[in-house]
Scaffold this motif. Structure first.
Motif, PDB file in Angstrom:
ATOM      1  N   PRO A 521     -28.958  14.000  26.889  1.00 49.82           N
ATOM      2  CA  PRO A 521     -30.221  13.445  26.821  1.00 49.82           C
ATOM      3  C   PRO A 521     -31.157  14.622  25.845  1.00 49.82           C
ATOM      4  CG  PRO A 521     -29.986  13.882  29.141  1.00 49.82           C
ATOM      5  CD  PRO A 521     -28.872  14.731  28.205  1.00 49.82           C
ATOM      6  N   ASN A 522     -31.979  13.661  24.798  1.00 50.95           N
ATOM      7  CA  ASN A 522     -32.829  14.447  23.768  1.00 50.95           C
ATOM      8  C   ASN A 522     -32.212  15.374  22.819  1.00 50.95           C
ATOM      9  OD1 ASN A 522     -35.460  12.830  24.698  1.00 50.95           O
ATOM     10  ND2 ASN A 522     -34.908  14.361  26.650  1.00 50.95           N
ATOM     11  N   CYS A 523     -30.787  14.916  22.474  1.00 50.21           N
ATOM     12  CA  CYS A 523     -30.313  15.895  21.393  1.00 50.21           C
ATOM     13  C   CYS A 523     -29.653  14.980  20.311  1.00 50.21           C
ATOM     14  CB  CYS A 523     -29.118  16.612  22.345  1.00 50.21           C
ATOM     15  SG  CYS A 523     -29.449  17.495  23.628  1.00 50.21           S
ATOM     16  N   ASP A 524     -29.209  15.772  19.436  1.00 46.89           N
ATOM     17  CA  ASP A 524     -28.555  15.179  18.155  1.00 46.89           C
ATOM     18  C   ASP A 524     -27.013  14.764  18.499  1.00 46.89           C
ATOM     19  OD1 ASP A 524     -30.714  15.106  16.682  1.00 46.89           O
ATOM     20  OD2 ASP A 524     -30.251  17.216  15.967  1.00 46.89           O
ATOM     21  N   ALA A 525     -26.749  13.508  18.235  1.00 49.74           N
ATOM     22  CA  ALA A 525     -25.317  13.287  18.461  1.00 49.74           C
ATOM     23  C   ALA A 525     -24.719  12.599  17.239  1.00 49.74           C
ATOM     24  CB  ALA A 525     -25.021  12.187  19.394  1.00 49.74           C
ATOM     25  N   ILE A 526     -23.483  12.632  16.896  1.00 44.29           N
ATOM     26  CA  ILE A 526     -22.835  12.244  15.675  1.00 44.29           C
ATOM     27  C   ILE A 526     -21.774  11.185  16.057  1.00 44.29           C
ATOM     28  CG2 ILE A 526     -21.519  12.884  13.486  1.00 44.29           C
ATOM     29  CD1 ILE A 526     -22.793  15.578  14.001  1.00 44.29           C
ATOM     30  N   ASN A 537     -32.498   7.413  27.436  1.00 42.58           N
ATOM     31  CA  ASN A 537     -31.949   6.022  27.547  1.00 42.58           C
ATOM     32  C   ASN A 537     -30.416   6.035  27.324  1.00 42.58           C
ATOM     33  OD1 ASN A 537     -31.207   3.319  27.390  1.00 42.58           O
ATOM     34  ND2 ASN A 537     -33.403   2.694  26.906  1.00 42.58           N
ATOM     35  N   LEU A 538     -29.642   6.036  28.189  1.00 41.38           N
ATOM     36  CA  LEU A 538     -28.184   6.105  28.037  1.00 41.38           C
ATOM     37  C   LEU A 538     -27.528   4.960  27.525  1.00 41.38           C
ATOM     38  CD1 LEU A 538     -25.626   7.773  27.954  1.00 41.38           C
ATOM     39  CD2 LEU A 538     -25.251   7.109  30.465  1.00 41.38           C
ATOM     40  N   LYS A 539     -28.216   3.648  27.867  1.00 40.67           N
ATOM     41  CA  LYS A 539     -27.776   2.287  27.421  1.00 40.67           C
ATOM     42  C   LYS A 539     -27.919   2.447  25.805  1.00 40.67           C
ATOM     43  CE  LYS A 539     -28.551  -2.528  27.817  1.00 40.67           C
ATOM     44  NZ  LYS A 539     -29.573  -3.752  28.518  1.00 40.67           N
ATOM     45  N   GLU A 540     -29.109   2.774  25.307  1.00 38.43           N
ATOM     46  CA  GLU A 540     -29.430   2.856  23.977  1.00 38.43           C
ATOM     47  C   GLU A 540     -28.471   3.604  23.235  1.00 38.43           C
ATOM     48  OE1 GLU A 540     -32.907   5.259  22.329  1.00 38.43           O
ATOM     49  OE2 GLU A 540     -33.795   3.110  22.443  1.00 38.43           O
ATOM     50  N   ALA A 541     -28.206   4.889  23.742  1.00 36.52           N
ATOM     51  CA  ALA A 541     -27.157   5.793  23.050  1.00 36.52           C
ATOM     52  C   ALA A 541     -25.768   5.146  23.030  1.00 36.52           C
ATOM     53  CB  ALA A 541     -27.148   7.079  23.638  1.00 36.52           C
ATOM     54  N   LEU A 542     -25.438   4.409  23.871  1.00 35.37           N
ATOM     55  CA  LEU A 542     -24.034   3.778  24.063  1.00 35.37           C
ATOM     56  C   LEU A 542     -23.943   2.745  23.161  1.00 35.37           C
ATOM     57  CD1 LEU A 542     -23.214   3.927  27.711  1.00 35.37           C
ATOM     58  CD2 LEU A 542     -22.077   5.319  26.163  1.00 35.37           C
ATOM     59  N   HIS A 543     -25.135   2.074  23.129  1.00 37.42           N
ATOM     60  CA  HIS A 543     -25.111   1.084  22.014  1.00 37.42           C
ATOM     61  C   HIS A 543     -25.087   1.290  20.602  1.00 37.42           C
ATOM     62  CE1 HIS A 543     -26.283  -3.121  21.041  1.00 37.42           C
ATOM     63  NE2 HIS A 543     -27.015  -2.873  20.128  1.00 37.42           N
ATOM     64  N   ASP A 568     -39.289   9.418  33.367  1.00 38.74           N
ATOM     65  CA  ASP A 568     -40.481   8.431  33.864  1.00 38.74           C
ATOM     66  C   ASP A 568     -40.266   6.891  33.390  1.00 38.74           C
ATOM     67  OD1 ASP A 568     -41.393  10.432  35.140  1.00 38.74           O
ATOM     68  OD2 ASP A 568     -43.388  10.888  33.718  1.00 38.74           O
ATOM     69  N   LYS A 569     -39.730   6.726  32.055  1.00 39.59           N
ATOM     70  CA  LYS A 569     -39.518   5.579  31.409  1.00 39.59           C
ATOM     71  C   LYS A 569     -38.310   5.059  31.617  1.00 39.59           C
ATOM     72  CE  LYS A 569     -43.084   6.345  27.995  1.00 39.59           C
ATOM     73  NZ  LYS A 569     -43.129   6.650  26.341  1.00 39.59           N
ATOM     74  N   ASN A 570     -37.092   5.841  31.892  1.00 37.12           N
ATOM     75  CA  ASN A 570     -35.666   5.211  32.039  1.00 37.12           C
ATOM     76  C   ASN A 570     -35.088   5.710  33.559  1.00 37.12           C
ATOM     77  OD1 ASN A 570     -35.088   4.707  29.071  1.00 37.12           O
ATOM     78  ND2 ASN A 570     -36.042   6.561  29.107  1.00 37.12           N
ATOM     79  N   SER A 571     -34.781   4.617  34.141  1.00 35.29           N
ATOM     80  CA  SER A 571     -34.319   4.725  35.696  1.00 35.29           C
ATOM     81  C   SER A 571     -32.934   5.353  35.501  1.00 35.29           C
ATOM     82  CB  SER A 571     -34.345   3.376  36.250  1.00 35.29           C
ATOM     83  OG  SER A 571     -33.431   3.386  37.486  1.00 35.29           O
ATOM     84  N   ALA A 578     -25.573   0.776  33.092  1.00 39.13           N
ATOM     85  CA  ALA A 578     -25.292   0.749  31.510  1.00 39.13           C
ATOM     86  C   ALA A 578     -23.713   1.433  31.156  1.00 39.13           C
ATOM     87  CB  ALA A 578     -26.425   1.364  30.561  1.00 39.13           C
ATOM     88  N   LEU A 579     -23.893   2.648  31.864  1.00 35.78           N
ATOM     89  CA  LEU A 579     -22.356   3.236  31.659  1.00 35.78           C
ATOM     90  C   LEU A 579     -21.428   2.542  32.208  1.00 35.78           C
ATOM     91  CD1 LEU A 579     -20.907   5.903  30.670  1.00 35.78           C
ATOM     92  CD2 LEU A 579     -21.437   6.732  33.063  1.00 35.78           C
ATOM     93  N   ILE A 580     -21.545   1.959  33.416  1.00 31.94           N
ATOM     94  CA  ILE A 580     -20.506   1.098  34.072  1.00 31.94           C
ATOM     95  C   ILE A 580     -20.156  -0.173  33.331  1.00 31.94           C
ATOM     96  CG2 ILE A 580     -19.769  -0.249  36.096  1.00 31.94           C
ATOM     97  CD1 ILE A 580     -21.513   1.713  37.863  1.00 31.94           C
ATOM     98  N   ASN A 581     -21.163  -0.582  32.537  1.00 31.24           N
ATOM     99  CA  ASN A 581     -20.900  -2.000  31.820  1.00 31.24           C
ATOM    100  C   ASN A 581     -20.301  -1.506  30.526  1.00 31.24           C
ATOM    101  OD1 ASN A 581     -21.669  -4.820  30.992  1.00 31.24           O
ATOM    102  ND2 ASN A 581     -22.519  -3.635  29.551  1.00 31.24           N
ATOM    103  N   PHE A 582     -20.444  -0.559  30.119  1.00 33.06           N
ATOM    104  CA  PHE A 582     -19.767  -0.013  28.760  1.00 33.06           C
ATOM    105  C   PHE A 582     -18.476   0.297  29.004  1.00 33.06           C
ATOM    106  CE2 PHE A 582     -18.318   3.020  25.674  1.00 33.06           C
ATOM    107  CZ  PHE A 582     -19.057   2.615  24.326  1.00 33.06           C
ATOM    108  N   ILE A 583     -17.879   1.066  29.925  1.00 34.61           N
ATOM    109  CA  ILE A 583     -16.785   1.227  30.428  1.00 34.61           C
ATOM    110  C   ILE A 583     -15.827   0.096  30.795  1.00 34.61           C
ATOM    111  CG2 ILE A 583     -15.057   2.230  32.346  1.00 34.61           C
ATOM    112  CD1 ILE A 583     -17.369   4.365  32.590  1.00 34.61           C
ATOM    113  N   GLU A 584     -16.483  -1.085  31.466  1.00 35.40           N
ATOM    114  CA  GLU A 584     -15.775  -2.126  31.677  1.00 35.40           C
ATOM    115  C   GLU A 584     -15.405  -3.189  30.558  1.00 35.40           C
ATOM    116  OE1 GLU A 584     -17.574  -2.872  36.335  1.00 35.40           O
ATOM    117  OE2 GLU A 584     -18.329  -4.032  34.746  1.00 35.40           O
TER     118      GLU A 584
END
Length: 778
Positions: A521-526, A537-543, A568-571, A578-584
């Motif tokens: 969360p809240n870090c740089d990824a490549i 928002n993990l869904k956004e990152a995976l997308h 507060d904004k991301n359940s 979102a992670l389970i959906n991405f794995i599937e």
């Protein structure tokens, strides 16, 4: 005459010394009080001492044997006596200043001490002047003159030795004065600590008095007035006011720590023995922190317990009375007023009983800080902030028990010593024993460098990473299958400190190559050389990873600590879905490897089909005992220190491995917890030798049901906040959970992160895990 040293130095040293002492003595007699005399000694006597040293230096260079003999040989010893006496008086005067600052002496005592000290100084100066007169007469005697000449020609001039002693003593005057200033600063800090404790007890007493008076007033209204509408109105008013009755005591630990952190090590002269200063050195910060943890905090928590009990009893009484009155009003029935006064009398008596007990604790707290939190005790040579055996099972207690055991030779005597030890534990509450356990584990300042070898997983790169063969072999097989076209994903779980993150990093460097996307969360990824910023928002990152895999490679996606993906904004549950959906849908093109705690995995399994969403699960809860032993031996070896038993006998490598295996078993083969436990049992000595001593400290269950709920939340989510606890507990937060949260903070079970969130103290996190798991399974 002026005592300042001038360049006009004649050979008549005796006259100069005589005149200087005459002037000094007259000024000394004119000193009116203690402070004037302290200032006079500090300035004028030091000036006189330096003047005598200057004359002695000059006399040692002259050809006048008589003057040299008298100043360097004869008067030197007498002047040293005068110098030491002034230093001792100056020391006692400064001690009186400290006593007076803490109001430990009366004005008449100070006045008497001043007069006696002044008289002693004047008498000694007159003795010195009489000696000086007799030496002058001896010079005029021809026989005496001849003896002086022979002495000077046969003996080595002792002046340089005396001069070094004078300069040392003069420096001691300056040190004593500086130490007094440092003591004043410490006294001011102690006074602030006393205010914190006094404010807490005063607020507690005011709160309890207010509740007691309110119950008495309701009882009085009930007896004097049969109008239940009036009584109901009064009760409702009291309920409205009750919501603001609680003290704001959650800042107690913070307020105490702010002042304790201002304290420093202090070195102070306390007395003289055979002319030498006796120095006492104390680390005030450490001693005061330990004293508060052992002596004040348990009493404070008992006080909070009584207060919470009183407030809850009062609240419950008001609610019951309100419900009874409303019920009667709605049904148009007469309230049984005859029963209400009797009930109120019982409630009033119960609250008064609690009030008496809490008052005893409050008075004890005030007396303890008043009588023991004193620099005066330090300079008087008394035990300073001493932790009593009854309230402390510190390291020294094992030495006491050892002496008891050594006094017996038979097996029955050994049993008796163990029995005494058991009784000592039973005499303490679970809270006290657990508090001592926390303090012992946290207070290892002198071990900082050595401990860092065991608490830092990458202390020297990846050389400290011990392979975990079973888990590695399983992961390698999973990866081979994925590369052959099978859909694969891995969940790594385990208790706290079990090494989930370390295993993830090690596996990444060993098996995964370059196509790695690390998401946090809240870090740089490549992804494929393109950098992007994540949110919660993990869904956004995976997308983003899915849509920017431009090289059509198969990325390895690493997600450590799944429980951190929330705000507060991301359940959190939406992120997991979102992670389970991405794995599937994407696990044929991307290999996902995620970690979380076992407690979080169990929690999610109750809400979602979580663990089953991953093709494989790797449990890192337990490491192989040889892997743990190797980790300990590797880290100790990097310290380059010898390790010995408590009897100072060297510990061989085989013995070291046996100890490591024993520790790993005690810690359920949790790798990180075993390494952490090693630091509790090792103590670095001044010679840098490491002493291994089995710790006698135990962490026991003292938690209420509300505290268990809070701790379970903290174990599941790693970080919690007051706001998140309010969301879970809703309306019962103020009445039930606020006090519980406050107590967990005050005894350092919960620790506040710099970002404001709360987490469980790492030194007890696995103990708490065991306690909560046992309650869940029972």
């Amino acid at each position: 005459m002026n005592l300042d040293i001038t360049t006009d130095v004649t050979n008549d040293y005796l006259y100069k010394i005589k005149e200087a002492f005459n002037v000094y003595n007259e000024k000394l007699k004119a000193a009116k009080d203690r402070l004037a005399l302290i200032l006079f000694i500090k300035i004028e006597f030091i000036k006189l001492a330096k003047y005598f040293i200057a004359l002695g230096n000059d006399a040692s260079k002259q050809n006048n044997e008589v003057q040299t003999y008298l100043v360097n040989y004869i008067l030197s010893e007498d002047f040293k006596t005068v110098l030491i006496l002034h230093r001792d008086v100056f020391l006692e005067f400064n001690k009186v200043c400290i006593y007076n600052q803490e109001i430990q002496v009366k004005e008449q005592q100070i006045a008497n001490h001043f007069e006696q000290s002044k008289t002693i100084l004047i008498d000694k100066l007159e003795d010195f002047q009489n000696i000086l007169e007799s030496k002058i007469k001896e010079v005029n005697n021809k026989k005496g003159f001849k003896n002086i000449t022979n002495t000077v020609s046969l003996q080595k001039n002792p002046w340089e030795v005396y001069k070094a002693q004078y300069e040392t003593i003069v420096k001691q005057f300056i040190d004593i004065d500086t130490q007094k200033v440092e003591a004043y600063i410490s006294i001011a800090t102690f006074n602030e600590l006393k205010k914190v404790v006094t404010n807490v007890t005063n607020e507690h007493e005011a709160l309890v008095d207010k509740i007691s008076n309110n119950v008495h007033l309701i009882s009085k209204i009930t007896k004097e007035n049969k109008d239940y509408s009036l009584l109901l109105s009064h009760v409702e008013d009291q309920l409205t006011q009750q919501s603001v009755l609680e003290n704001n005591q959650n800042t107690f630990s913070d307020a105490v720590n702010i002042h304790i952190n201002q304290l420093q090590k202090i070195t102070i002269a306390i007395k003289t023995i055979n002319g030498l200063l006796s120095i006492r050195e104390v680390d005030l910060k450490r001693s005061t922190q330990k004293w508060f943890d052992y002596e004040i905090l348990p009493k404070y928590m008992d006080l909070i317990g009584f207060e919470t009990n009183i407030v809850n009893k009062y609240s419950l009484h008001l609610l019951n009375l309100k419900n009874s009155l409303q019920h009667s009003k709605e049904r148009l029935e007469d309230t049984k007023f005859s029963a209400i006064p009797t009930t109120l009398t019982h409630v009033e008596q119960s609250i008064n009983d609690l009030k008496i007990k809490s008052q005893i604790i409050a008075n004890s707290l005030k007396d303890k800080v008043k009588n023991e939190l004193l620099i005066s005790n330090l300079i008087a040579g008394k035990p300073f902030l001493e932790v009593t055996l009854n309230s402390s099972l510190n390291v020294e207690s094992s030495t006491i028990l050892k002496k008891i055991k050594e006094s017996f030779q038979s097996g029955g005597a050994f049993f008796n010593s163990q029995y005494k030890k058991t009784l000592q534990y039973k005499s303490l509450s679970n809270l006290e024993i657990s508090t001592q356990c926390i303090v012992h584990r946290m207070q290892q300042d002198e071990n900082t460098h050595y401990d860092s070898l065991f608490l830092n997983k990458n202390f020297i790169g990846d050389l400290f990473l011990v392979p975990r063969r079973n888990q590695e072999n399983k992961l390698k097989l999973i990866l081979d299958h994925w590369k052959q076209g099978f859909n694969k994903s891995v969940l790594v779980y385990g208790d706290r400190l079990s090494g989930r993150s370390t295993f993830l990093e090690y596996a990444a460097s060993k098996f995964f190559g370059n196509n790695i996307v690390t998401l946090a969360p809240n870090c740089d990824a490549i992804i494929d050389g393109r950098k992007f910023k994540t949110t919660n928002n993990l869904k956004e990152a995976l997308h983003y990873v899915k849509n920017n895999n431009i090289k059509s490679t198969k990325p390895i996606i690493l997600i450590d600590d799944l429980e951190l993906w929330r705000d507060d904004k991301n359940s959190f549950l939406n992120n997991i879905r979102a992670l389970i959906n991405f794995i599937e849908t994407e696990s044929d093109n991307a290999f996902v490897m995620a970690t979380t705690t076992q407690m979080m995995a169990n929690h999610l399994d109750n809400r979602l089909n979580f663990s089953n969403a991953f093709s494989d699960v790797i449990d890192v809860n337990q490491a192989n005992e040889n892997e743990i032993a190797n980790a300990i031996i590797l880290r100790h070896g990097a310290a380059h220190r010898d390790i010995v038993s408590k009897k100072l006998e060297p510990i061989s490598n085989n013995k070291l491995r046996i100890i490591a295996l024993k520790l790993s078993k005690e810690n359920s083969y949790n790798l990180g917890n075993t390494l952490q436990s090693w630091t509790y049992n090792t103590h670095v000595q001044e010679n840098q030798t490491v002493v291994y001593k089995d710790s006698n400290y135990e962490f026991l269950d003292f938690f209420t049901s509300e505290e268990i709920i809070i701790l379970k939340q903290a174990l599941i989510f790693t970080f919690i906040s007051e706001y998140s606890i309010k969301n879970v507990t809703t309306t019962s937060f103020i009445s039930d959970f606020k006090s519980a949260l406050r107590r967990l903070l005050n005894v350092k079970i919960l620790v506040r992160h710099l970002n404001g969130y709360l987490y469980i103290n790492p030194v007890v996190v696995n103990d708490i895990t065991k306690i909560i798991n046992s309650k869940m399974n029972s």
